[in-house]
Design an enzyme around this catalytic site. Structure first.
Site, PDB file in Angstrom:
ATOM      1  N   GLY A  10       0.825  -1.215   0.000  1.00 55.24           N
ATOM      2  CA  GLY A  10       0.000   0.000   0.000  1.00 55.24           C
ATOM      3  C   GLY A  10       0.851   1.253   0.000  1.00 55.24           C
ATOM      4  O   GLY A  10       2.090   1.190  -0.070  1.00 55.24           O
ATOM      5  N   TYR A 145     -14.768   1.816   9.470  1.00 60.33           N
ATOM      6  CA  TYR A 145     -13.325   2.057   9.646  1.00 60.33           C
ATOM      7  C   TYR A 145     -13.020   2.469  11.081  1.00 60.33           C
ATOM      8  O   TYR A 145     -12.157   1.895  11.741  1.00 60.33           O
ATOM      9  CB  TYR A 145     -12.885   3.142   8.676  1.00 60.33           C
ATOM     10  CG  TYR A 145     -11.397   3.428   8.658  1.00 60.33           C
ATOM     11  CD1 TYR A 145     -10.489   2.457   8.259  1.00 60.33           C
ATOM     12  CD2 TYR A 145     -10.915   4.683   9.015  1.00 60.33           C
ATOM     13  CE1 TYR A 145      -9.127   2.731   8.230  1.00 60.33           C
ATOM     14  CE2 TYR A 145      -9.559   4.961   8.983  1.00 60.33           C
ATOM     15  CZ  TYR A 145      -8.663   3.982   8.579  1.00 60.33           C
ATOM     16  OH  TYR A 145      -7.316   4.257   8.545  1.00 60.33           O
TER      17      TYR A 145
END
Ligand code: UDP
Length: 310
Positions: A10, A145
């Protein structure tokens, strides 16, 4: 150290891989490539200390041989990404963190978990200090999240207290730099992509909401120092230079004077935090850390990167 970096392909994870290799450590990057990408780490492939495992950390992970440190960075992290993958986000924050902790316990390794300023939700305290408990809507669009990361902090502390695993928690504030995805929906790649394509810049709401943007190498330096410290409570890492979204749009417009792009206004998403700025007293005093790259320099480097990938 032999290190495992989840989310290693990422944006932040790939910069961590680079830093740990540069410090002479071995790195095993683990990523299921949901929002990460192999192009972020392909330049590391020739390094004998580097290995890549395509694996979803929400499933148990077996690693042969010793492991000294685990950096748990796997998760969708932009609002657009976690809205598109809410279940995977909840799973990687909960099951993924559990699996990473299990590996740390089995290997007697230390574990550093990537937490977030989203822990503070739409904060009623400004700037945000680590002892603020936050103002999160658990059932709103960002809940998948925020609550996954809050659970992750809780289970990390439980493994620390009950199993004595050496753990670290970094609360990451808005971070930017090369290898962000142009289309990840975050404000900075959005504005830069728009200006480079000659489109108008989409400011949500009136653009009065604030953020504080940290350049990625500064963040990575803070994380490196935190891992090597012996401090197990959460530490904010971010750049306290606060700016409104509208000011950011204007700064980016000024970087491309020939641009014909203008600012247009779109509706503010639900539960969008109104103000965000880290109090970094802890990082300063405990880690001797503070950000070095100011926004002018960081934005210039980032725009240069986006020009190459457009
Ligand atoms: N934002 C915006 N235009 C965009 C994308 C985002 O004005 O095209 C705003 C968004 O509403 C928020 C801020 O920019 O107030 C930062 O959003 P981002 O998605 O980067 O992450 P957040 O800090 O909200 O997690």
């Amino acid at each position: 150290m032999r290190t495992v970096i989840t989310g290693g392909a990422g944006f932040v994870g790939s910069h961590l891989c680079e830093r740990f290799l540069a410090e002479g450590h071995e790195v095993i990057a683990v990523d299921n490539l949901l929002t990460g990408h192999l192009r972020n780490i392909e330049h590391l492939g020739a390094n004998p200390g580097f290995a890549f495992r395509k694996h979803n950390i929400s499933e148990p992970l077996l690693i042969d041989g010793p492991v000294d440190a685990i950096l748990h960075f796997a998760s969708p992290a932009s609002p657009a990404d976690y809205l598109a993958h809410p279940i995977a986000t909840l799973k990687v924050g909960s099951l993924g963190t559990h699996n990473a902790l299990g590996l740390a316990k089995a290997k007697n390794a230390r574990l550093l978990m990537a937490s977030t300023s989203e822990i503070y939700g739409d904060p009623e305290v400004h700037p945000q200090r680590e002892d603020y408990w936050g103002n999160v809507n658990p059932i709103g669009p960002r809940g998948c999240y925020d609550e996954a990361k809050r659970f992750a902090e809780a289970i990390v502390m439980a493994y620390h207290r009950y199993h004595k695993v050496p753990t670290r928690i970094v609360r990451i504030f808005n971070t930017y730099g090369p290898r962000m995805r142009l289309n990840d929906g975050r404000v900075l790649p959005a504005f830069m992509g728009q200006i480079l394509r000659g489109e108008d810049l989409t400011v949500f709401g009136q653009g009065e909401q604030t953020r504080s943007f940290c350049y990625v190498t500064d963040l990575v330096d803070g994380i490196y120092r935190l891992l090597l410290s012996d401090y197990s409570d959460p530490v904010n890492i971010g750049n306290p230079s606060e700016i409104t979204v509208l000011e950011l749009a204007n700064e980016i417009l000024q970087m491309v004077p020939e641009s014909k792009s203008r600012i247009i206004y779109e509706p503010l998403p639900q539960d969008d935090p109104k103000r965000r700025k880290p109090d970094i007293t802890k990082a300063r005093t405990l880690l001797g850390w503070e950000p070095k790259i100011d926004r002018a320099e960081g934005l210039a480097k980032t725009l240069e990167y986006f020009r190459t990938v457009l």
